[in-house]
Design a protein around this motif. Structure first.
Motif, short mmCIF file in Angstrom:
data_model
loop_
_atom_site.label_atom_id
_atom_site.label_comp_id
_atom_site.label_asym_id
_atom_site.label_seq_id
_atom_site.Cartn_x
_atom_site.Cartn_y
_atom_site.Cartn_z
N GLU A 9 10.31 0.47 -4.95
CA GLU A 9 10.12 1.88 -6.43
C GLU A 9 10.10 3.17 -6.18
O GLU A 9 9.85 3.79 -4.93
CB GLU A 9 8.34 1.61 -7.22
CG GLU A 9 8.00 0.31 -7.38
CD GLU A 9 6.82 0.80 -8.02
OE1 GLU A 9 6.41 1.41 -7.79
OE2 GLU A 9 6.57 0.45 -8.70
N PHE A 121 6.51 8.23 -8.12
CA PHE A 121 6.46 8.18 -9.30
C PHE A 121 7.83 9.49 -9.85
O PHE A 121 8.98 9.21 -11.34
CB PHE A 121 5.34 8.98 -9.81
CG PHE A 121 5.10 9.29 -11.12
CD1 PHE A 121 5.24 8.40 -12.47
CD2 PHE A 121 5.00 10.72 -11.58
CE1 PHE A 121 5.06 8.50 -13.70
CE2 PHE A 121 5.64 11.31 -12.95
CZ PHE A 121 4.83 10.56 -13.69
N ARG A 122 8.16 9.67 -8.36
CA ARG A 122 9.70 11.29 -8.48
C ARG A 122 9.84 10.06 -8.98
O ARG A 122 11.55 10.70 -9.98
CB ARG A 122 9.44 12.09 -7.93
CG ARG A 122 7.80 12.95 -7.88
CD ARG A 122 8.91 14.56 -7.08
NE ARG A 122 8.45 13.97 -5.25
CZ ARG A 122 7.70 13.68 -4.41
NH1 ARG A 122 6.66 14.06 -5.34
NH2 ARG A 122 7.74 13.99 -3.25
N LEU A 124 10.94 6.79 -10.02
CA LEU A 124 11.02 6.44 -11.23
C LEU A 124 11.63 7.52 -11.94
O LEU A 124 11.99 6.85 -13.33
CB LEU A 124 9.62 6.02 -11.69
CG LEU A 124 9.38 4.41 -10.95
CD1 LEU A 124 7.52 4.22 -11.20
CD2 LEU A 124 9.94 3.25 -10.91
N LEU A 125 11.22 8.16 -12.37
CA LEU A 125 11.16 9.61 -13.61
C LEU A 125 12.99 9.86 -13.18
O LEU A 125 13.69 9.86 -14.12
CB LEU A 125 10.53 10.67 -13.24
CG LEU A 125 9.00 11.13 -13.60
CD1 LEU A 125 8.40 12.21 -13.01
CD2 LEU A 125 8.76 10.27 -15.00
N LEU A 128 14.70 6.46 -15.03
CA LEU A 128 14.28 6.70 -15.90
C LEU A 128 15.06 7.07 -16.95
O LEU A 128 15.69 7.42 -17.58
CB LEU A 128 12.93 7.02 -16.24
CG LEU A 128 12.44 6.73 -17.72
CD1 LEU A 128 12.98 5.16 -18.54
CD2 LEU A 128 11.07 6.95 -18.19
N SER A 172 19.84 3.48 -11.41
CA SER A 172 18.93 3.16 -11.69
C SER A 172 18.44 1.65 -11.95
O SER A 172 17.38 0.94 -11.77
CB SER A 172 18.76 2.80 -13.43
OG SER A 172 19.02 4.68 -14.04
N LEU A 230 12.47 0.70 -17.02
CA LEU A 230 11.85 1.64 -16.66
C LEU A 230 10.63 2.63 -17.06
O LEU A 230 9.59 2.86 -15.65
CB LEU A 230 12.94 2.41 -16.03
CG LEU A 230 13.64 2.03 -15.14
CD1 LEU A 230 15.32 2.71 -14.98
CD2 LEU A 230 13.38 1.91 -13.23
N ARG A 233 7.69 0.60 -16.30
CA ARG A 233 7.13 -0.02 -15.02
C ARG A 233 6.40 1.78 -14.88
O ARG A 233 5.26 1.45 -14.37
CB ARG A 233 8.76 0.14 -14.08
CG ARG A 233 8.11 -0.04 -12.64
CD ARG A 233 9.07 -0.09 -11.72
NE ARG A 233 9.50 -1.12 -12.08
CZ ARG A 233 10.85 -1.81 -11.33
NH1 ARG A 233 11.26 -0.83 -10.56
NH2 ARG A 233 11.27 -3.38 -12.39
N THR A 234 6.79 2.85 -15.50
CA THR A 234 6.60 4.09 -14.92
C THR A 234 5.62 3.99 -15.61
O THR A 234 4.41 4.76 -15.03
CB THR A 234 7.48 5.03 -15.84
OG1 THR A 234 8.81 5.21 -15.20
CG2 THR A 234 7.48 6.91 -15.29
N HIS A 237 3.59 2.00 -13.37
CA HIS A 237 2.51 3.57 -12.81
C HIS A 237 1.88 4.16 -12.90
O HIS A 237 1.00 4.42 -11.87
CB HIS A 237 4.19 3.51 -11.86
CG HIS A 237 3.93 4.24 -10.71
ND1 HIS A 237 3.65 4.09 -9.19
CD2 HIS A 237 3.64 5.51 -10.52
CE1 HIS A 237 3.90 4.79 -8.10
NE2 HIS A 237 3.78 5.99 -9.07
N MET A 238 1.42 4.85 -13.45
CA MET A 238 1.07 6.02 -13.65
C MET A 238 -0.63 5.36 -13.71
O MET A 238 -1.71 6.05 -13.24
CB MET A 238 1.24 6.82 -14.91
CG MET A 238 2.73 7.54 -15.15
SD MET A 238 3.05 8.54 -16.45
CE MET A 238 1.92 9.58 -17.06
#
Length: 772
Positions: A9, A121-122, A124-125, A128, A172, A230, A233-234, A237-238
Motif C-alpha cells: 500500500e 491512505f494518502r 491509496l488516494l 485511485l 497505480s 483500488l 482497497r481504499t 483500508h478505511m
C-alpha cells in the motif's frame, strides 16, 4: 481478506518493507514475560496483506526451535510470537529474524517507525485518483471506437489510450506488481500474481492490436480493473483504520511516564517502562494514571470511564484501586504501583482490541483455505481455457483474451472480503457500545449461544457491597478481618477491608485464598484465622449458622472456633432486568449459579424473573453445570467476574466478564464489557448473530457470482472489460452488504423491555467465597 484487496500500500509502506529487522537484543528488551519461562514479543509486519500471508506465517514461525506459537493480526499488521525465554533466547530470536527475512516479511518494533497520520491512505488516494482519471478518459475514447470510428481515427484513439494507460498502470498498478514480485522472489504465490498477469496481458495484447492496426483493444479493461480494485482497497483500508484508531486512542490514554517519590522524599521522573511494582508515584490533578496502582494517601475524584464506561466522577482515597488510563480530576494522590505498564489493565484492553479480528474463526478458516488454493487453480483454469480455445478456434489472440478474462473475473475479492470486513465492523460496533471482543472466533461462538449462566456477586449485582452490622461487631475482630480481607479481590473482601479505620498494629500473616470458600491466614505464632463461608471457617457447624440472618454473612474464626459474623448487602447491577427480558426476546434461556445462600439467590431470581437458579454452588459445581449443558447439546454463555468463576468461564462455549472482574476472570473471558449495565450481554449476542448472518450472505453472494461469472468467462462471453466490471461489482456488493451492520444505532433484534423495572432501592446479598 484477499491480496487483491490489500497489496503493498504505497510508498510509505514500501519504505517500511525495506526496514531493518530488529536485532535479537532489541526484540528481547521489548518482550514481556508470560510465566513458565515463556515470553512474548510483538512486531509490526508491513508486508502482511491477506489470509494467505497470515496462514503462511502462523504455519512457518512455530517451526522455529523455541517458538511456542504465533498469532498475526491483519488490521494492525502485528505478529505476536510466544517463545521459550529460559534456554538460549538469543538464538531463538536470531532465527526468528532470519525467518522473517527469508519469507519476505521484514519486521520492525512497534513505535520504531513513524506511525503518525495515515500515509498509506494518502498513497491509496493518489493511486485511485490516477486510475480514475485514466479509466474515464480511456473509456471516453473507447466509446468513440465502439461508435464506429474509421481505421485511422480508431488507431489514433488506440494510441492515445495506450499513452494514457501506460503511466497509470505503472503508478497505480505497482500496488499489485510489487506484492506479486515479492511473493515470486521468495518462491511463493499470492492472489496478486494472476491479477498482475491479467492486467499486463490485457495491456500487452491491446498494444499488439494497436501496432498491427487491429479492430479491438482493451486498454479500458486494464485501467478500469485497477480503478475498481483500488476503490475496494481504499474502502477496506478505511474500515481497518477505524479498528486501528480505536487501539491508538486507548494507547494515548497512557502517559509517557510519572514522577516517582524516593525513600528520602526526593522526586525523579521515570519513563513508563521504568516504573516497577512497589514504587510510589505522585499523581497531580489532571494527570492520567500510568500503571495499575493503589492509592497510598490523598483524596480525589477520578474519571473511571475507560474502565467502567461511566462518565460520572467517583471519589477515591487511601486503599482505592486505580487502573491505568483513568484520569485524576481534583486532588493530589500518592499512588503505589501494583503492576508494570505492559501488564496493566489498559495494556490488557489494547491487546484485546488488537486481537479482535485475528482469531481463527470457522468462517475465516473457510475463506483462508479458499484463498490458499486460489492462485494455482486460477492459473490452471486460465491455461486450460487458452488451450481449449486454441484447439477449437485456432485463433491465439481470441484464446489469449479469453484466458485473460478468466484471470480477471475469477479474482475472489468478494470471498476474501466476506469475513474480515464484517468482523472489523462488528468489533467496532461492539467497542462503540463498550464491549471488547478477543477475536472473530469468539463472535462466532457468541452467535451460537442459546443459554446464559449468570454468576451473582459482582455480575448480577454491582459487586460493591456494604457492611451493614458495623456497630454490632467487635472492633478487634473487624481489624483482624479487614487485614486478612486485603489479600483478596472478592467484592466482600474489598468492602470489609475499607470498613476498618482503626489503624491497629497486627501480626504478620501468611495468607492463602481458597476460591469458593474464603481466605485463610496463619500468624507467626501458628494461630489460624479463617474468613469466609461458615462451612469453611468453622470446624463444627453451630445451630443456625446459615439461617440466623437474612442478609449475607461472612464468618471469622480462630483455630476453627467462631469469633464474629459480618453482614453485607449489595445493589443490583444496572440493566439486569432489561438484559434478562431481552435475552428472552432472543430466545436465550437464563439461570443463576451462586455460591451464596438460598434466600438471597432466590430473592434475586424472583425479582429478575429467572426460573432456574442454584445456590451454594462451588467452583467445581459451576464447571460441571456448564459441561452438563454442553453435553445436552446447549451452547452455554457464562457471565462471571470472580477468581472462582475462571474455570467455568474457560469451560463454557463462550464467556463474558465485566471490566471490574478479577484479572484471571478477564483473561479467561472471550468478551469484556466496560459499562456497568448488563444489557451488554444481549447486545453482544445480537451483534454476533447479525455478523454471522451477514457473513453467510456474503459467502452466498460470492459463490453465486463465481457460479455465473466463471462459466461465462471460460465460454468466451466476457471480454476483459466485462470481467473487470463483474469482478469489481461483486466486491462492492459484499462490502455494501457488510456495511449494513453500521446503519443502526442499536443492533437489530432489540425491543423495549416488557418486564417491570426493578425498584432502585432493591438490595441483595452475597458471601465471601460465593460468586455472583
Amino acid at each position: 481478506m484477499s491480496c487483491c484487496a490489500a497489496g503493498t500500500e504505497g510508498a510509505a509502506e514500501l519504505e517500511a518493507l525495506n526496514s531493518q529487522t530488529p536485532s535479537p537484543e532489541e526484540m528481547w528488551l521489548s518482550s514481556r514475560a508470560l510465566g513458565n519461562g515463556l515470553r512474548q514479543v510483538d512486531l509490526i509486519l508491513p508486508g502482511v496483506h491477506c489470509g494467505a500471508c497470515i496462514a503462511l506465517l502462523e504455519k512457518e514461525l512455530p517451526g522455529i526451535g523455541g517458538v511456542d506459537r504465533a498469532r498475526v493480526n491483519l488490521s494492525t499488521r502485528r505478529v505476536s510470537v510466544v517463545f521459550d525465554g529460559s534456554d538460549q533466547p538469543e538464538s531463538v530470536l536470531a532465527a526468528l529474524g532470519e525467518k522473517f527475512n527469508a519469507l519476505g516479511y521484514p519486521a520492525h518494533l512497534p513505535g520504531s517507525a513513524d506511525e503518525s497520520g495515515d500515509p498509506v491512505f494518502r498513497e491509496l488516494l493518489k493511486a485511485l485518483a490516477v486510475a480514475c482519471f485514466a479509466s474515464m478518459n480511456v473509456m471516453l475514447l473507447s466509446v468513440s471506437v465502439w461508435s464506429g470510428a474509421e481505421a485511422a481515427t480508431r488507431d489514433l484513439f488506440h494510441w492515445i489510450s495506450a499513452l494514457i494507460a501506460a503511466p497509470a498502470l505503472v503508478y497505480s498498478g505497482r500496488v499489485f506488481f510489487v506484492s506479486a514480485w515479492v511473493a515470486l522472489k521468495h518462491g511463493r504465490s499470492n492472489m496478486d500474481v494472476p491479477i498482475s498477469l491479467g492486467v499486463l496481458l490485457a495491456y500487452g495484447i491491446s498494444l499488439f492490436e494497436t501496432i498491427t492496426h487491429g479492430e479491438h483493444a482493451y486498454f479500458d479493461a486494464s485501467v478500469t480493473l485497477l480503478f475498481f480494485l483500488l476503490a475496494a482497497r481504499t474502502l477496506d483500508h478505511m474500515m481497518r483504520e477505524k479498528a486501528r484508531s480505536a487501539v491508538r486512542n486507548l494507547v494515548r490514554l497512557s502517559p509517557r511516564g510519572a514522577m516517582r517519590i524516593k525513600q528520602d522524599g526526593a522526586r525523579e521522573y521515570l519513563a513508563l517502562d521504568e516504573i516497577e511494582p512497589g514504587m510510589r508515584l505522585a499523581i497531580a490533578a489532571g494527570d492520567r494514571i500510568p500503571v495499575d496502582g493503589r492509592v497510598v494517601s490523598g483524596r480525589s475524584d477520578m474519571d473511571f470511564s475507560v474502565a467502567n464506561g461511566e462518565s460520572a466522577p467517583q471519589p477515591v482515597e487511601a486503599g482505592s484501586l486505580t487502573p491505568a488510563g483513568t484520569l485524576n480530576l481534583t486532588g493530589v494522590l500518592v499512588l503505589e504501583a501494583t503492576r508494570r505498564a505492559q501488564n496493566s489493565f489498559l495494556a490488557e484492553m489494547v491487546l484485546m482490541m488488537e486481537a479482535a479480528e485475528s482469531g481463527r474463526a470457522g468462517y475465516r478458516r473457510i475463506a483462508d483455505r479458499a484463498s490458499a488454493i486460489y492462485a494455482p487453480v486460477v492459473h490452471l483454469l486460465a491455461l486450460g481455457t487458452f488451450i481449449g480455445w486454441m484447439m477449437v478456434s485456432g485463433d491465439w489472440r481470441m484464446a489469449l483474451l479469453t484466458a485473460v478474462a478468466v484471470l480477471i473475473i475469477t479474482c475472489p475479492c468478494a470471498l476474501g472480503l466476506a469475513v474480515p470486513v464484517v468482523q472489523v465492523i462488528a468489533a467496532g460496533r461492539l467497542f462503540e457500545n463498550g464491549i471488547m471482543v478477543k477475536d472473530g472466533s469468539a463472535m462466532e461462538r457468541m452467535a451460537q449461544a442459546d443459554h446464559v449462566v449468570f454468576d451473582k456477586t459482582g455480575t448480577l449485582t454491582q459487586g460493591r457491597p456494604e457492611l451493614i452490622n458495623l456497630s454490632a461487631v467487635s472492633a478487634a475482630h473487624l481489624a483482624i478481618a479487614a487485614r486478612i480481607a486485603r489479600a483478596s479481590r472478592h467484592p466482600l473482601s474489598r468492602a470489609l477491608a475499607v470498613s476498618d479505620t482503626s489503624g491497629r498494629d497486627l501480626p504478620d500473616f501468611e495468607i492463602v485464598e481458597i476460591p469458593g470458600d474464603g481466605v485463610e491466614a496463619t500468624s507467626t505464632d501458628g494461630t489460624i484465622y479463617r474468613l469466609g463461608r461458615s462451612a469453611f471457617a468453622l470446624e463444627a457447624q453451630r445451630d443456625g449458622d446459615e439461617r440466623a440472618f437474612d442478609a449475607s454473612q461472612v464468618i471469622l474464626s480462630r483455630n476453627g472456633q467462631f469469633l464474629d459474623v459480618f453482614l453485607f448487602s449489595d445493589q443490583l447491577r444496572g440493566g439486569a432486568a432489561q438484559a434478562v427480558a431481552r435475552l428472552a426476546e432472543l430466545e436465550v434461556d437464563a439461570e443463576i449459579l451462586s455460591g451464596d445462600r438460598e434466600a438471597p439467590v432466590k430473592g434475586l431470581a424472583e425479582k429478575l424473573g429467572v426460573a432456574n437458579y442454584v445456590s451454594g454452588m462451588r467452583p467445581r459445581g459451576k464447571v460441571d453445570r456448564v459441561q452438563a449443558l454442553a453435553k445436552a447439546g446447549r451452547k452455554p454463555l457464562m457471565v462471571g467476574d470472580g477468581l472462582n468463576d475462571a474455570p467455568a468461564l474457560s469451560a463454557a462455549h463462550v464467556s463474558m466478564a465485566p471490566a471490574s472482574a478479577a484479572d484471571v476472570g478477564r483473561m479467561a473471558a472471550d468478551f469484556v464489557f466496560l459499562h456497568d449495565s448488563l444489557e451488554a450481554v444481549p447486545l453482544a449476542i445480537a451483534a454476533s448473530r447479525k455478523a454471522g448472518q451477514l457473513i453467510r450472505q456474503n459467502f452466498a453472494l460470492a459463490i453465486l457470482y463465481n457460479c455465473i461469472a466463471v462459466p461465462a468467462a471460460v465460454l468466451g462471453h466476457a471480454t476483459p472489460l466485462i470481467a473487470a466490471l463483474a469482478m469489481s461489482s461483486s466486491s462492492v456488493l459484499v462490502v455494501l452488504n457488510s456495511l449494513r451492520l453500521r446503519r443502526k444505532t442499536r443492533i437489530e433484534g432489540f425491543a423495549r423491555p416488557v418486564r417491570e423495572e426493578i425498584p432502585a432501592d432493591y438490595v441483595t446479598g452475597a458471601s465471601i467465597g460465593a460468586s455472583a
